[in-house]
Design a protein around this motif. Structure first.
Motif, mmCIF file in Angstrom:
data_model
loop_
_atom_site.group_PDB
_atom_site.id
_atom_site.type_symbol
_atom_site.label_atom_id
_atom_site.label_comp_id
_atom_site.label_asym_id
_atom_site.label_seq_id
_atom_site.Cartn_x
_atom_site.Cartn_y
_atom_site.Cartn_z
ATOM 1 N N ALA A 158 -27.916 -57.393 -75.117
ATOM 2 C CA ALA A 158 -26.573 -57.333 -75.700
ATOM 3 C C ALA A 158 -26.273 -55.983 -76.354
ATOM 4 C CB ALA A 158 -26.396 -58.464 -76.714
ATOM 5 N N GLU A 159 -27.235 -55.431 -77.072
ATOM 6 C CA GLU A 159 -26.992 -54.168 -77.772
ATOM 7 C C GLU A 159 -26.930 -52.994 -76.804
ATOM 8 O OE1 GLU A 159 -28.970 -51.508 -81.389
ATOM 9 O OE2 GLU A 159 -29.474 -53.628 -81.155
ATOM 10 N N ARG A 160 -27.800 -53.011 -75.791
ATOM 11 C CA ARG A 160 -27.845 -51.888 -74.844
ATOM 12 C C ARG A 160 -26.725 -51.955 -73.826
ATOM 13 N NH1 ARG A 160 -33.684 -51.551 -72.278
ATOM 14 N NH2 ARG A 160 -32.876 -49.544 -71.572
ATOM 15 N N ALA A 161 -26.228 -53.145 -73.560
ATOM 16 C CA ALA A 161 -25.196 -53.310 -72.531
ATOM 17 C C ALA A 161 -24.020 -54.111 -73.097
ATOM 18 C CB ALA A 161 -25.793 -54.010 -71.319
ATOM 19 N N PRO A 162 -23.274 -53.531 -74.041
ATOM 20 C CA PRO A 162 -22.225 -54.285 -74.740
ATOM 21 C C PRO A 162 -21.078 -54.734 -73.834
ATOM 22 C CG PRO A 162 -22.097 -51.941 -75.271
ATOM 23 C CD PRO A 162 -23.389 -52.142 -74.551
ATOM 24 N N LEU A 163 -20.865 -54.072 -72.695
ATOM 25 C CA LEU A 163 -19.756 -54.475 -71.820
ATOM 26 C C LEU A 163 -19.969 -55.858 -71.220
ATOM 27 C CD1 LEU A 163 -18.806 -51.231 -69.826
ATOM 28 C CD2 LEU A 163 -17.772 -52.179 -71.900
ATOM 29 N N LEU A 164 -21.205 -56.330 -71.214
ATOM 30 C CA LEU A 164 -21.458 -57.678 -70.702
ATOM 31 C C LEU A 164 -20.800 -58.740 -71.566
ATOM 32 C CD1 LEU A 164 -25.230 -57.516 -69.642
ATOM 33 C CD2 LEU A 164 -23.206 -57.296 -68.190
ATOM 34 N N LEU A 165 -20.488 -58.402 -72.810
ATOM 35 C CA LEU A 165 -19.874 -59.348 -73.725
ATOM 36 C C LEU A 165 -18.368 -59.130 -73.861
ATOM 37 C CD1 LEU A 165 -22.679 -59.379 -76.417
ATOM 38 C CD2 LEU A 165 -22.047 -61.248 -74.894
ATOM 39 N N VAL A 166 -17.822 -58.313 -72.992
ATOM 40 C CA VAL A 166 -16.377 -58.076 -72.980
ATOM 41 C C VAL A 166 -15.786 -58.820 -71.784
ATOM 42 C CG1 VAL A 166 -14.557 -56.343 -72.790
ATOM 43 C CG2 VAL A 166 -16.664 -55.808 -74.030
ATOM 44 N N PRO A 167 -14.798 -59.695 -71.986
ATOM 45 C CA PRO A 167 -14.236 -60.484 -70.875
ATOM 46 C C PRO A 167 -13.302 -59.670 -69.987
ATOM 47 C CG PRO A 167 -13.102 -61.025 -72.909
ATOM 48 C CD PRO A 167 -14.217 -60.086 -73.289
ATOM 49 N N GLU A 168 -13.843 -58.624 -69.420
ATOM 50 C CA GLU A 168 -13.096 -57.777 -68.496
ATOM 51 C C GLU A 168 -14.002 -57.425 -67.329
ATOM 52 O OE1 GLU A 168 -11.671 -54.336 -70.501
ATOM 53 O OE2 GLU A 168 -10.427 -55.465 -71.932
ATOM 54 N N ARG A 169 -13.394 -57.140 -66.183
ATOM 55 C CA ARG A 169 -14.165 -56.791 -64.988
ATOM 56 C C ARG A 169 -14.954 -55.504 -65.197
ATOM 57 N NH1 ARG A 169 -11.303 -55.673 -59.793
ATOM 58 N NH2 ARG A 169 -13.460 -55.282 -59.225
ATOM 59 N N THR A 182 -29.828 -49.263 -68.325
ATOM 60 C CA THR A 182 -31.245 -49.559 -68.593
ATOM 61 C C THR A 182 -32.205 -48.775 -67.711
ATOM 62 O OG1 THR A 182 -31.424 -51.373 -66.990
ATOM 63 C CG2 THR A 182 -30.597 -51.918 -69.207
ATOM 64 N N GLY A 183 -31.713 -48.265 -66.588
ATOM 65 C CA GLY A 183 -32.588 -47.563 -65.655
ATOM 66 C C GLY A 183 -33.396 -48.486 -64.776
ATOM 67 N N GLN A 184 -33.221 -49.796 -64.917
ATOM 68 C CA GLN A 184 -33.926 -50.769 -64.084
ATOM 69 C C GLN A 184 -33.107 -51.041 -62.830
ATOM 70 O OE1 GLN A 184 -34.426 -53.948 -67.064
ATOM 71 N NE2 GLN A 184 -36.630 -53.585 -66.937
ATOM 72 N N ARG A 185 -33.694 -50.792 -61.683
ATOM 73 C CA ARG A 185 -32.981 -50.885 -60.420
ATOM 74 C C ARG A 185 -33.329 -52.177 -59.682
ATOM 75 N NH1 ARG A 185 -30.360 -47.561 -56.789
ATOM 76 N NH2 ARG A 185 -30.723 -47.943 -54.579
ATOM 77 N N ALA A 186 -32.308 -52.936 -59.311
ATOM 78 C CA ALA A 186 -32.531 -54.155 -58.532
ATOM 79 C C ALA A 186 -32.862 -53.776 -57.093
ATOM 80 C CB ALA A 186 -31.290 -55.036 -58.570
ATOM 81 N N VAL A 187 -33.986 -54.273 -56.597
ATOM 82 C CA VAL A 187 -34.393 -53.950 -55.229
ATOM 83 C C VAL A 187 -34.676 -55.198 -54.399
ATOM 84 C CG1 VAL A 187 -35.347 -51.702 -55.879
ATOM 85 C CG2 VAL A 187 -36.830 -53.706 -55.891
#
Length: 248
Positions: A158-169, A182-187
């Motif tokens: 939540a702290e590192r990715a605050p846009l996840l808690l905003v109800p917008e696209r 985060t630098g973590q890549r989904a593979v």
């Protein structure tokens, strides 16, 4: 100018290109398809190869062919059920989760909440621990609800990715945004699809009349070391076709 690549058969590469144009709306229902002669010239293939591509699209019921007339994209096709894989590929190719399909989403919830047991198990957190929940409704280009999907993330983000808690696209998609911050890549992704009866909540979100069947698809996106980036569950109503292309 399109070019033939190996190892996929030449006709299949032409089919894939045209199918993507139809799926994205670049070729709309009623639009004419290039003739076999035009495809042969543009792709540098033989006319029989180009005709085979046209025949394949006709067999898939994506186009209509009539003797002596130009082939046309079939009218009123069933909308596609786009899996987590489809969304992931679109994000990688275009930087937009919906690509050029004309679809769009409305975020109707974005919150921190207690993780249900099944969600906690997938995310690798304790049951009841905080998780981020994003609920969205996806609409077609003509504003019809297509699916309702819920995405879950570890609440520690939540702290590192605050846009996840905003109800917008988030145009690049939630997990695309997470990769950025985060630098973590989904593979690695895994989709599981099932069919069940719609609930009252499903009917309300998708405009269904009960009883009705729905398709439920769960998607797990992981990094190379198996860290879960996103866990999502999407529900769509009847009349949507699932299509998967693969090589053997």
């Amino acid at each position: 100018m399109p070019e033939i690549e190996r190892p996929a058969p030449a006709y299949q590469q032409v089919v894939t290109h045209l199918r993507e144009q139809i799926d994205s709306g670049a070729l709309a229902p009623g639009d004419p398809l290039p003739s076999a002669t035009e495809l042969a010239r543009d792709w540098g293939v033989s006319r029989p190869t180009a005709q085979r591509a046209i025949n394949t699209l006709a067999a898939e019921k994506l186009i209509e062919t009539r003797p002596g007339q130009v082939a046309r994209v079939k009218g009123s096709p069933k909308p596609l059920h786009r899996s987590g894989m489809d969304r992931a590929v679109a994000t990688r190719k275009t930087g937009k989760i919906y690509g050029d399909t004309g679809e769009y989403a409305r975020i109707v919830a974005a919150e921190l909440t207690e993780a249900p047991a099944d969600v906690a198990e997938v995310l690798g957190i304790e049951p009841g621990a905080q998780a981020i929940r994003r609920l969205r409704i996806t609409f077609s280009r003509d504003d019809k609800p297509l699916s309702a999907s819920t995405s879950w993330y570890d609440g520690a983000l939540a702290e590192r990715a605050p846009l996840l808690l905003v109800p917008e696209r988030i145009v690049k998609g939630s997990w695309g945004y997470l990769e950025e911050v985060t630098g973590q890549r989904a593979v690695v992704g895994r989709d599981a699809i099932d069919v069940r009866l719609a609930t009252e909540a499903d009917a309300l979100a998708l405009g269904l009349t009960l009883p009705a069947a729905v398709k439920e698809a769960s998607t797990i996106l992981r990094t190379g070391d198996q860290v879960v980036i996103e866990y999502g569950v999407s529900v769509s109503g009847p009349g949507r076709v699932s299509v998967y292309d693969y090589e053997l």
